[in-house]
Design a protein around this motif. Structure first.
Motif, PDB file in Angstrom:
ATOM      1  N   ILE A   1       6.676   1.542 -30.850  1.00 28.44           N
ATOM      2  CA  ILE A   1       7.269   0.084 -30.886  1.00 28.44           C
ATOM      3  C   ILE A   1       6.316  -0.810 -30.254  1.00 28.44           C
ATOM      4  CG2 ILE A   1       9.116  -1.395 -30.281  1.00 28.44           C
ATOM      5  CD1 ILE A   1      10.932   1.373 -30.001  1.00 28.44           C
ATOM      6  N   SER A   2       6.101  -1.828 -31.112  1.00 36.52           N
ATOM      7  CA  SER A   2       5.202  -3.113 -30.824  1.00 36.52           C
ATOM      8  C   SER A   2       3.698  -2.683 -30.937  1.00 36.52           C
ATOM      9  CB  SER A   2       5.729  -3.473 -29.454  1.00 36.52           C
ATOM     10  OG  SER A   2       6.953  -4.367 -29.408  1.00 36.52           O
ATOM     11  N   ALA A   3       3.186  -1.474 -31.260  1.00 36.44           N
ATOM     12  CA  ALA A   3       1.907  -1.327 -31.360  1.00 36.44           C
ATOM     13  C   ALA A   3       1.552  -1.592 -32.899  1.00 36.44           C
ATOM     14  CB  ALA A   3       1.486   0.347 -31.193  1.00 36.44           C
ATOM     15  N   GLY A   4       0.488  -2.048 -33.189  1.00 37.95           N
ATOM     16  CA  GLY A   4       0.073  -2.612 -34.514  1.00 37.95           C
ATOM     17  C   GLY A   4       0.500  -4.091 -34.667  1.00 37.95           C
ATOM     18  N   VAL A   5       1.020  -4.339 -35.779  1.00 38.17           N
ATOM     19  CA  VAL A   5       1.071  -5.749 -36.098  1.00 38.17           C
ATOM     20  C   VAL A   5       1.867  -6.818 -35.033  1.00 38.17           C
ATOM     21  CG1 VAL A   5       1.021  -5.329 -38.561  1.00 38.17           C
ATOM     22  CG2 VAL A   5       3.544  -5.619 -37.268  1.00 38.17           C
ATOM     23  N   TYR A   6       2.358  -6.045 -34.090  1.00 37.68           N
ATOM     24  CA  TYR A   6       3.101  -6.837 -32.935  1.00 37.68           C
ATOM     25  C   TYR A   6       1.872  -6.961 -31.797  1.00 37.68           C
ATOM     26  CZ  TYR A   6       7.904  -7.845 -34.748  1.00 37.68           C
ATOM     27  OH  TYR A   6       8.886  -8.177 -35.349  1.00 37.68           O
ATOM     28  N   GLY A   7       0.770  -6.383 -31.847  1.00 37.69           N
ATOM     29  CA  GLY A   7      -0.136  -6.941 -30.944  1.00 37.69           C
ATOM     30  C   GLY A   7      -0.552  -5.858 -29.482  1.00 37.69           C
ATOM     31  N   TRP A   8       0.508  -5.323 -29.338  1.00 42.95           N
ATOM     32  CA  TRP A   8       0.405  -4.354 -28.181  1.00 42.95           C
ATOM     33  C   TRP A   8      -0.567  -3.206 -28.276  1.00 42.95           C
ATOM     34  CZ3 TRP A   8       3.312  -4.569 -23.580  1.00 42.95           C
ATOM     35  CH2 TRP A   8       4.137  -5.542 -23.292  1.00 42.95           C
ATOM     36  N   ASP A   9      -1.278  -3.138 -27.474  1.00 46.82           N
ATOM     37  CA  ASP A   9      -2.203  -1.839 -27.218  1.00 46.82           C
ATOM     38  C   ASP A   9      -1.585  -0.475 -27.056  1.00 46.82           C
ATOM     39  OD1 ASP A   9      -5.050  -0.805 -26.771  1.00 46.82           O
ATOM     40  OD2 ASP A   9      -4.027   0.176 -25.215  1.00 46.82           O
ATOM     41  N   VAL A  10      -1.979   0.567 -28.122  1.00 46.93           N
ATOM     42  CA  VAL A  10      -1.029   1.640 -28.052  1.00 46.93           C
ATOM     43  C   VAL A  10      -1.273   2.290 -26.804  1.00 46.93           C
ATOM     44  CG1 VAL A  10      -3.071   3.201 -28.973  1.00 46.93           C
ATOM     45  CG2 VAL A  10      -0.625   3.616 -29.636  1.00 46.93           C
ATOM     46  N   ASP A  11      -2.115   2.290 -26.058  1.00 44.31           N
ATOM     47  CA  ASP A  11      -2.149   2.767 -24.730  1.00 44.31           C
ATOM     48  C   ASP A  11      -0.959   2.300 -23.720  1.00 44.31           C
ATOM     49  OD1 ASP A  11      -4.374   4.903 -25.112  1.00 44.31           O
ATOM     50  OD2 ASP A  11      -5.742   3.003 -24.935  1.00 44.31           O
ATOM     51  N   ASP A  12      -0.664   0.950 -23.893  1.00 45.03           N
ATOM     52  CA  ASP A  12       0.106   0.199 -23.223  1.00 45.03           C
ATOM     53  C   ASP A  12       1.520   0.779 -23.590  1.00 45.03           C
ATOM     54  OD1 ASP A  12      -1.720  -1.081 -21.415  1.00 45.03           O
ATOM     55  OD2 ASP A  12      -1.675  -2.810 -22.662  1.00 45.03           O
ATOM     56  N   VAL A  13       1.730   0.804 -24.902  1.00 44.63           N
ATOM     57  CA  VAL A  13       2.983   1.271 -25.503  1.00 44.63           C
ATOM     58  C   VAL A  13       3.343   2.457 -25.035  1.00 44.63           C
ATOM     59  CG1 VAL A  13       4.227   1.671 -27.633  1.00 44.63           C
ATOM     60  CG2 VAL A  13       2.645  -0.456 -27.201  1.00 44.63           C
ATOM     61  N   ALA A  14       2.160   3.480 -25.019  1.00 45.03           N
ATOM     62  CA  ALA A  14       2.605   4.865 -24.720  1.00 45.03           C
ATOM     63  C   ALA A  14       2.947   5.024 -23.172  1.00 45.03           C
ATOM     64  CB  ALA A  14       1.315   5.513 -24.913  1.00 45.03           C
ATOM     65  N   ARG A  15       2.396   4.238 -22.195  1.00 39.55           N
ATOM     66  CA  ARG A  15       2.725   4.282 -20.989  1.00 39.55           C
ATOM     67  C   ARG A  15       4.129   3.651 -20.670  1.00 39.55           C
ATOM     68  NH1 ARG A  15       2.357   0.472 -17.819  1.00 39.55           N
ATOM     69  NH2 ARG A  15       1.162  -0.853 -19.258  1.00 39.55           N
ATOM     70  N   VAL A  16       4.347   2.822 -21.323  1.00 40.17           N
ATOM     71  CA  VAL A  16       5.520   1.993 -20.940  1.00 40.17           C
ATOM     72  C   VAL A  16       6.770   2.899 -21.302  1.00 40.17           C
ATOM     73  CG1 VAL A  16       7.135   0.052 -21.462  1.00 40.17           C
ATOM     74  CG2 VAL A  16       4.776  -0.154 -20.921  1.00 40.17           C
ATOM     75  N   ALA A  17       6.664   3.491 -22.580  1.00 44.11           N
ATOM     76  CA  ALA A  17       7.401   4.156 -23.549  1.00 44.11           C
ATOM     77  C   ALA A  17       7.911   5.556 -22.682  1.00 44.11           C
ATOM     78  CB  ALA A  17       7.145   4.371 -25.007  1.00 44.11           C
ATOM     79  N   VAL A  18       6.762   6.272 -22.154  1.00 40.71           N
ATOM     80  CA  VAL A  18       7.041   7.475 -21.409  1.00 40.71           C
ATOM     81  C   VAL A  18       7.794   7.331 -20.188  1.00 40.71           C
ATOM     82  CG1 VAL A  18       5.871   9.415 -20.476  1.00 40.71           C
ATOM     83  CG2 VAL A  18       5.334   8.616 -22.700  1.00 40.71           C
ATOM     84  N   GLU A  19       7.256   5.944 -19.655  1.00 41.27           N
ATOM     85  CA  GLU A  19       8.055   5.831 -18.396  1.00 41.27           C
ATOM     86  C   GLU A  19       9.594   5.480 -18.668  1.00 41.27           C
ATOM     87  OE1 GLU A  19       7.589   2.586 -14.687  1.00 41.27           O
ATOM     88  OE2 GLU A  19       5.727   3.260 -15.749  1.00 41.27           O
ATOM     89  N   ALA A  20       9.738   4.662 -19.516  1.00 39.51           N
ATOM     90  CA  ALA A  20      10.997   4.252 -19.631  1.00 39.51           C
ATOM     91  C   ALA A  20      11.841   5.254 -20.214  1.00 39.51           C
ATOM     92  CB  ALA A  20      11.071   2.924 -20.843  1.00 39.51           C
ATOM     93  N   VAL A  21      11.635   6.159 -20.981  1.00 42.69           N
ATOM     94  CA  VAL A  21      12.337   7.244 -21.251  1.00 42.69           C
ATOM     95  C   VAL A  21      12.672   8.212 -20.094  1.00 42.69           C
ATOM     96  CG1 VAL A  21      12.489   9.357 -22.930  1.00 42.69           C
ATOM     97  CG2 VAL A  21      11.853   7.037 -23.832  1.00 42.69           C
ATOM     98  N   ARG A  22      11.516   8.704 -19.446  1.00 43.62           N
ATOM     99  CA  ARG A  22      11.466   9.254 -18.361  1.00 43.62           C
ATOM    100  C   ARG A  22      12.607   8.833 -17.390  1.00 43.62           C
ATOM    101  NH1 ARG A  22       5.445  11.305 -17.777  1.00 43.62           N
ATOM    102  NH2 ARG A  22       5.518  13.277 -18.865  1.00 43.62           N
ATOM    103  N   THR A  23      12.717   7.720 -16.868  1.00 44.77           N
ATOM    104  CA  THR A  23      13.428   6.829 -16.028  1.00 44.77           C
ATOM    105  C   THR A  23      14.833   6.575 -16.396  1.00 44.77           C
ATOM    106  OG1 THR A  23      12.494   4.752 -16.264  1.00 44.77           O
ATOM    107  CG2 THR A  23      11.755   6.178 -14.606  1.00 44.77           C
ATOM    108  N   SER A  24      15.135   6.695 -18.023  1.00 43.07           N
ATOM    109  CA  SER A  24      16.589   6.228 -18.408  1.00 43.07           C
ATOM    110  C   SER A  24      17.530   7.028 -17.841  1.00 43.07           C
ATOM    111  CB  SER A  24      16.317   6.457 -20.042  1.00 43.07           C
ATOM    112  OG  SER A  24      17.420   6.246 -20.495  1.00 43.07           O
ATOM    113  N   THR A  25      18.665   5.933 -17.760  1.00 42.63           N
ATOM    114  CA  THR A  25      19.827   6.598 -17.178  1.00 42.63           C
ATOM    115  C   THR A  25      20.763   7.211 -18.319  1.00 42.63           C
ATOM    116  OG1 THR A  25      20.614   4.422 -17.029  1.00 42.63           O
ATOM    117  CG2 THR A  25      19.735   5.214 -15.119  1.00 42.63           C
ATOM    118  N   ALA A  26      20.334   7.019 -19.407  1.00 40.65           N
ATOM    119  CA  ALA A  26      21.148   7.366 -20.637  1.00 40.65           C
ATOM    120  C   ALA A  26      21.859   8.957 -20.386  1.00 40.65           C
ATOM    121  CB  ALA A  26      20.538   7.334 -21.877  1.00 40.65           C
ATOM    122  N   THR A  27      22.903   9.039 -20.645  1.00 44.02           N
ATOM    123  CA  THR A  27      23.398  10.564 -20.821  1.00 44.02           C
ATOM    124  C   THR A  27      23.699  11.070 -22.058  1.00 44.02           C
ATOM    125  OG1 THR A  27      25.663   9.683 -20.169  1.00 44.02           O
ATOM    126  CG2 THR A  27      24.242  10.420 -18.423  1.00 44.02           C
ATOM    127  N   GLY A  28      23.175  12.142 -22.316  1.00 43.46           N
ATOM    128  CA  GLY A  28      23.641  12.639 -23.770  1.00 43.46           C
ATOM    129  C   GLY A  28      22.234  13.088 -24.428  1.00 43.46           C
TER     130      GLY A  28
END
Length: 170
Positions: free
Chosen positions: A120-147
């Motif tokens: 998400i946001s890599a590509g035409v939205y201008g975010w560097d894919v390394d930044d997207v990967a770092r943020v995405a993995v951290e967000a998923v790992r720390t998510s409180t979603a159950t299921g």
């Protein structure tokens, strides 16, 4: 929660929910959004138009998420999220992280156990894919979603795959 990254066309994955890197209008677009709308068929656009007519007349805000049916896709649901656009000055990593956590919350509310995300946001939205990967993995790992028990990052290029593999290895 199991996390993995693979080179894959997200529209072909047999998971409970795929996440769409949508625009706020929810009416289709380019990239992942266009591919998902094309593969899902016209009923997806009809449902998105109904969401805009009823509950989201101003569109879906950046960082939020909403679900629809998946129609002709092998998934059960599509969770639409709007990533921040760096070209419009949306540079806060918290907005990007929210795309992943809100999508997991919405997927959990549906009863989804398996979820697939694009970069998400890599590509035409201008975010560097390394930044997207770092943020995405951290967000998923720390998510409180159950299921959800399994998250796949479905990536469209070897460069994106390498970025997500590196983030997962940290």
């Amino acid at each position: 929660m199991d996390l993995d990254a693979r080179l894959a066309d997200i529209t072909t994955l047999r998971v409970d929910a795929i996440v769409n890197a949508a625009n706020s209008a929810l009416l289709g677009g380019g990239g992942v959004d266009g591919a998902i709308h094309a593969a899902a068929g016209p009923r997806l656009l009809e449902e998105c138009r109904e969401l805009r007519r009823t509950t989201l007349p101003d569109g879906l805000p950046v960082g939020d998420a909403v679900a629809t049916g998946a129609y002709d896709l092998p998934a059960r649901w599509v969770v639409h999220t709007v990533g921040p656009n760096r070209h419009r000055g949306q540079t806060d990593p918290a907005l990007l992280a929210s795309c992943f956590t809100r999508s997991l919350d919405v997927a959990a509310g549906l009863g989804a156990l398996t979820v697939a995300f694009p970069a998400i946001s890599a590509g035409v939205y201008g975010w560097d894919v390394d930044d997207v990967a770092r943020v995405a993995v951290e967000a998923v790992r720390t998510s409180t979603a159950t299921g959800p028990t399994s998250v796949t990052f479905a990536l469209a290029s070897p460069r994106a795959l390498a970025a997500f593999e590196a983030a997962l290895a940290r």
